[in-house]
Design an enzyme around this catalytic site. Structure first.
Site, PDB file in Angstrom:
ATOM      1  N   ALA A  63       0.867  -1.172   0.000  1.00 10.89           N
ATOM      2  CA  ALA A  63       0.000   0.000   0.000  1.00 10.89           C
ATOM      3  C   ALA A  63       0.909   1.227   0.000  1.00 10.89           C
ATOM      4  CB  ALA A  63      -0.888  -0.021   1.232  1.00 10.89           C
ATOM      5  N   GLY A 108       0.625  -5.008   1.157  1.00  9.58           N
ATOM      6  CA  GLY A 108      -0.595  -5.093   0.352  1.00  9.58           C
ATOM      7  C   GLY A 108      -0.373  -5.813  -0.982  1.00  9.58           C
ATOM      8  N   GLU A 111      -0.605  -9.403  -0.156  1.00  9.51           N
ATOM      9  CA  GLU A 111      -2.022  -9.667   0.120  1.00  9.51           C
ATOM     10  C   GLU A 111      -2.849  -9.688  -1.164  1.00  9.51           C
ATOM     11  OE1 GLU A 111      -1.884  -6.407   2.986  1.00  9.51           O
ATOM     12  OE2 GLU A 111      -2.884  -7.715   4.421  1.00  9.51           O
ATOM     13  N   GLU A 131       4.558  -5.103   7.569  1.00  4.69           N
ATOM     14  CA  GLU A 131       3.742  -4.121   8.297  1.00  4.69           C
ATOM     15  C   GLU A 131       4.154  -3.890   9.736  1.00  4.69           C
ATOM     16  OE1 GLU A 131       2.561  -6.398   6.261  1.00  4.69           O
ATOM     17  OE2 GLU A 131       0.953  -5.584   5.015  1.00  4.69           O
TER      18      GLU A 131
HETATM   19  N1  DAK Z   1       4.542   3.061  -0.949  1.00  4.56           N
HETATM   20  C1  DAK Z   1       4.907   4.203  -1.602  1.00  4.56           C
HETATM   21  N2  DAK Z   1       5.989   4.292  -2.374  1.00  4.56           N
HETATM   22  C2  DAK Z   1       6.766   3.220  -2.507  1.00  4.56           C
HETATM   23  C3  DAK Z   1       6.458   1.988  -1.857  1.00  4.56           C
HETATM   24  C4  DAK Z   1       5.294   1.942  -1.040  1.00  4.56           C
HETATM   25  N3  DAK Z   1       4.869   0.835  -0.428  1.00  4.56           N
HETATM   26  N4  DAK Z   1       7.408   1.114  -2.171  1.00  4.56           N
HETATM   27  C5  DAK Z   1       8.271   1.752  -2.991  1.00  4.56           C
HETATM   28  N5  DAK Z   1       7.894   3.028  -3.190  1.00  4.56           N
HETATM   29  C6  DAK Z   1       8.549   4.040  -3.998  1.00  4.56           C
HETATM   30  C7  DAK Z   1       9.789   4.599  -3.273  1.00  4.56           C
HETATM   31  O1  DAK Z   1       9.407   5.610  -2.345  1.00  4.56           O
HETATM   32  C8  DAK Z   1      10.574   5.149  -4.429  1.00  4.56           C
HETATM   33  O2  DAK Z   1      10.012   6.381  -4.842  1.00  4.56           O
HETATM   34  P1  DAK Z   1      10.983   7.652  -5.228  1.00  4.56           P
HETATM   35  O3  DAK Z   1      11.838   7.898  -4.057  1.00  4.56           O
HETATM   36  O4  DAK Z   1      11.757   7.157  -6.443  1.00  4.56           O
HETATM   37  O5  DAK Z   1      10.014   8.763  -5.552  1.00  4.56           O
HETATM   38  C9  DAK Z   1      10.293   4.155  -5.544  1.00  4.56           C
HETATM   39  O6  DAK Z   1       9.101   3.483  -5.178  1.00  4.56           O
HETATM   40  C10 DAK Z   1      11.403   3.122  -5.706  1.00  4.56           C
HETATM   41  O7  DAK Z   1      11.630   2.525  -4.456  1.00  4.56           O
HETATM   42  P2  DAK Z   1      13.093   2.414  -3.777  1.00  4.56           P
HETATM   43  O8  DAK Z   1      13.963   3.530  -4.219  1.00  4.56           O
HETATM   44  O9  DAK Z   1      12.895   2.218  -2.314  1.00  4.56           O
HETATM   45  O10 DAK Z   1      13.602   1.078  -4.453  1.00  4.56           O
HETATM   46  P3  DAK Z   1      14.635   0.011  -3.865  1.00  4.56           P
HETATM   47  O11 DAK Z   1      14.975  -0.911  -4.979  1.00  4.56           O
HETATM   48  O12 DAK Z   1      15.760   0.687  -3.162  1.00  4.56           O
HETATM   49  O13 DAK Z   1      13.806  -0.801  -2.767  1.00  4.56           O
HETATM   50  C11 DAK Z   1      11.895  -1.941  -1.868  1.00  4.56           C
HETATM   51  C12 DAK Z   1      12.725  -1.575  -3.136  1.00  4.56           C
HETATM   52  C13 DAK Z   1      10.606  -2.659  -2.331  1.00  4.56           C
HETATM   53  C14 DAK Z   1      12.707  -2.897  -0.981  1.00  4.56           C
HETATM   54  C15 DAK Z   1      11.574  -0.652  -1.079  1.00  4.56           C
HETATM   55  O14 DAK Z   1      10.980   0.288  -1.987  1.00  4.56           O
HETATM   56  C16 DAK Z   1      10.616  -0.853   0.049  1.00  4.56           C
HETATM   57  O15 DAK Z   1      10.958  -1.365   1.095  1.00  4.56           O
HETATM   58  N6  DAK Z   1       9.363  -0.409  -0.167  1.00  4.56           N
HETATM   59  C17 DAK Z   1       8.349  -0.459   0.891  1.00  4.56           C
HETATM   60  C18 DAK Z   1       7.862  -1.859   1.035  1.00  4.56           C
HETATM   61  C19 DAK Z   1       6.851  -1.977   2.128  1.00  4.56           C
HETATM   62  O16 DAK Z   1       7.141  -1.716   3.291  1.00  4.56           O
HETATM   63  N7  DAK Z   1       5.691  -2.350   1.727  1.00  4.56           N
HETATM   64  C20 DAK Z   1       4.584  -2.550   2.641  1.00  4.56           C
HETATM   65  C21 DAK Z   1       3.843  -1.271   2.756  1.00  4.56           C
HETATM   66  S1  DAK Z   1       2.695  -1.408   4.063  1.00  4.56           S
HETATM   67  C22 DAK Z   1      -4.338  -1.232   5.893  1.00  4.56           C
HETATM   68  C23 DAK Z   1      -4.455  -1.951   4.764  1.00  4.56           C
HETATM   69  C24 DAK Z   1      -3.352  -2.366   4.128  1.00  4.56           C
HETATM   70  C25 DAK Z   1      -2.115  -2.043   4.559  1.00  4.56           C
HETATM   71  C26 DAK Z   1      -2.015  -1.318   5.691  1.00  4.56           C
HETATM   72  C27 DAK Z   1      -3.110  -0.907   6.361  1.00  4.56           C
HETATM   73  N8  DAK Z   1      -5.474  -0.815   6.571  1.00  4.56           N
HETATM   74  C28 DAK Z   1      -6.425  -1.790   6.995  1.00  4.56           C
HETATM   75  C29 DAK Z   1      -5.590   0.526   7.030  1.00  4.56           C
HETATM   76  C30 DAK Z   1      -0.949  -2.419   3.835  1.00  4.56           C
HETATM   77  C31 DAK Z   1       0.235  -1.962   4.213  1.00  4.56           C
HETATM   78  C32 DAK Z   1       1.376  -2.094   3.380  1.00  4.56           C
HETATM   79  O17 DAK Z   1       1.360  -2.587   2.278  1.00  4.56           O
END
Ligand code: DAK
Length: 258
Positions: A63, A108, A111, A131
């Site tokens: 997400a 997400g 998921e 998360e």
């Molecule tokens: N959200 C927003 N932007 C993201 C993103 C994300 N989840 N993942 C990557 N990006 C963006 C980065 O900010 C970056 O943007 P710029 O800086 O270029 O503008 C671009 O994508 C490229 O990413 P990186 O530069 O970080 O690329 P790397 O190769 O260095 O790293 C990575 C890739 C996948 C390891 C890293 O980007 C990363 O760790 N991303 C976050 C992964 C993550 O934590 N995903 C889970 C998100 S939490 C809910 C319902 C659902 C959810 C929560 C609550 N409710 C019931 C309320 C779900 C939650 C989640 O999914």
């Protein structure tokens, strides 16, 4: 649509989440478009759907953290409701949905893949539920669908440690059905979709429904669901053609979805 691509190849629909610069992270606009894309699929003509992410790096990296960070609790609830409704729409979609996971499937994104019926991934895919490291729990059904798919021990480890796993481990624990080289991913997914599309559509839909609904109830109730759906197939021309072809030692001419 700004971030969803849709194309058809014969009886297969291909939905692509297209926001590669942000690793296809799901914001509310994408969730709404994804929902609309599934609503627009002609379920009489199309027989199987493949869902993937654009670019070589990610299926969906989760997400959108930027959008989520400043949500208040009402906003968080609305975001969760939208996401859950879309993921449930995919899970209960009348046609089978295959996730072709081409890279990161985190949070997400993992998921979303779990909401699909079958998961095929590239050797470069990475799965995880990060998360708890962000101060939240999985919110789009991860705690429920992951545990049902890989068992509570594996789900506990993945969700509580927030550890990412690679394709081979995902395959070993049953999170994905198959792993293939990146350049063969789409061909493999489309081939499987084509095989599914060649079977009797009413029976395929009934099989998906029986598995999903049966998993929510006890075995007696599950068998009752199966009996009903099995019976419903006998009202179709395709059942008559399938069995007649077998008895006449010939190939099925064509399943007509009737
Ligand atoms: N959200 C927003 N932007 C993201 C993103 C994300 N989840 N993942 C990557 N990006 C963006 C980065 O900010 C970056 O943007 P710029 O800086 O270029 O503008 C671009 O994508 C490229 O990413 P990186 O530069 O970080 O690329 P790397 O190769 O260095 O790293 C990575 C890739 C996948 C390891 C890293 O980007 C990363 O760790 N991303 C976050 C992964 C993550 O934590 N995903 C889970 C998100 S939490 C809910 C319902 C659902 C959810 C929560 C609550 N409710 C019931 C309320 C779900 C939650 C989640 O999914």
């Amino acid at each position: 649509m700004n971030h969803i691509l849709y194309e058809e190849t014969g009886q297969i629909g291909l939905v692509t989440i297209n926001r590669p610069k942000a690793l296809n992270a799901l914001n509310s606009e994408i969730l709404a478009e994804l929902s609309a894309a599934f609503d627009a699929i002609d379920t009489q003509k199309i027989r199987c759907v493949v869902l993937t992410g654009a670019g070589e790096k990610a299926f969906v990296a989760g997400a959108d953290i930027g959008e989520m960070r400043d949500l208040d609790s009402a906003g968080g609830e609305k975001f969760a409701r939208t996401g859950n409704a879309v993921f449930r729409k995919i899970e209960t979609f009348p046609l089978p949905v295959i996730a072709a996971v081409n890279g990161y499937a985190l949070g997400g994104g993992c998921e979303l893949a779990l909401s699909c019926d079958i998961r095929i991934c590239s050797e470069q895919a990475v799965f995880g539920q990060p998360e708890v490291g962000l101060g939240i729990t999985p919110g789009f059904g991860g705690t429920q669908r992951l545990a049902r798919l890989v068992g509570s021990g594996n789900a506990m480890e993945l969700i509580l440690s927030a550890r990412n796993i690679k394709a081979d481990e995902a395959c070993r624990i049953g999170l994905v059905n198959r792993v293939c080289p990146p350049e063969e991913l789409m061909e493999t997914a489309m081939k499987l979709a084509g095989r599914i599309a060649g079977n009797a559509p009413v029976a395929v839909r009934a099989g998906k429904k029986a598995i999903h609904e049966g998993l929510q109830v006890d075995i007696e109730a599950g068998l009752a669901i199966e009996e009903k759906l099995f019976g419903s197939c006998f009202a179709t021309e395709d059942q008559k053609e399938g069995m007649t072809a077998f008895l006449e030692k010939r190939k099925v001419e064509k399943f007509n979805n009737r």
